[in-house]
Enzyme design. Sequence first.
Site, PDB file in Angstrom:
ATOM      1  N   ASP A  68     -42.212  42.260  51.662  1.00 33.98           N
ATOM      2  CA  ASP A  68     -43.001  43.367  52.187  1.00 33.98           C
ATOM      3  C   ASP A  68     -42.918  43.462  53.713  1.00 33.98           C
ATOM      4  O   ASP A  68     -43.883  43.218  54.428  1.00 33.98           O
ATOM      5  CB  ASP A  68     -44.462  43.216  51.753  1.00 33.98           C
ATOM      6  CG  ASP A  68     -45.238  44.511  51.949  1.00 33.98           C
ATOM      7  OD1 ASP A  68     -44.606  45.495  52.395  1.00 33.98           O
ATOM      8  OD2 ASP A  68     -46.430  44.534  51.659  1.00 33.98           O
ATOM      9  N   ASP A  81     -47.770  41.599  58.958  1.00 34.23           N
ATOM     10  CA  ASP A  81     -48.648  41.837  57.804  1.00 34.23           C
ATOM     11  C   ASP A  81     -48.568  40.646  56.846  1.00 34.23           C
ATOM     12  O   ASP A  81     -48.484  40.820  55.634  1.00 34.23           O
ATOM     13  CB  ASP A  81     -48.257  43.138  57.104  1.00 34.23           C
ATOM     14  CG  ASP A  81     -49.407  43.692  56.249  1.00 34.23           C
ATOM     15  OD1 ASP A  81     -50.558  43.274  56.469  1.00 34.23           O
ATOM     16  OD2 ASP A  81     -49.135  44.522  55.368  1.00 34.23           O
TER      17      ASP A  81
END
Lengths: 92, 143
Positions: free
Chosen positions: B79, B46
């Site tokens: 993240d 991601d």
Amino acid sequence: MPKNGPEWRAIRSGHLPRLENLRDYSNSLKSIIKMMLSPNPDQRPSAQDLLENSLQSELELELRWEKAQNLQLKKKIKEYEQKLRIHRKNSF
Amino acid sequence: MEYCPSNLRNIEGLHIKFSESMIRQVLRDVCMGLKQLHKQKIVHLDIKPGSYFRLFRCINSQCLENILYSRTHKYKIADLGLSRIAERQAGEDINEGDSRYLAPELLSDYSENLPDLTKADIFSLGVTIYELMTGMPPPSSLA
């Protein structure tokens, strides 16, 4: 699966007209990005490839050049030392 | 991890044009992070501008507008919510990441020849840099 737009598909088939038209960046940087966006994953460089080959800072390149120079000089010193040794042996 | 008051998306919001050397700095820093992840057979899956956090050595969010000019800053990957072990089972879907940054091979059915998932991170980083250079967000898959 969502329907994919034309530009989304273009990027994923290796067509990057907007990138090629940019003037403020070097061709080498643009070709790095192009390689990273290869549709075929095998043609993309790994993070390590990028760090070792394409992304070295000027300082790193300078350091590498100096190290290579240093190696050459060391070789020369060894050569001269050997010559000197032979010379001394012969003169006695 | 250090306090990181800003991410690449915020910095973009300041309408600062990314110069060649700034782009190279982002690439270098993020590749260093990816190299460590990939070495341990972990893929992020991601990678996008919001996933980088700029590291401040001086903890001072007041200097936000100047952060791009200081030499002490580094980009960090954050993240890791979708990160996983870099092995894909045949027929398994792994396309939960932001579709604007998603590598094409994650959308096709590779039941025979399983792709190297680490290269999907490289693709997403490529799209991110493309975004920084063109100054436009990458096209949405829904457009």
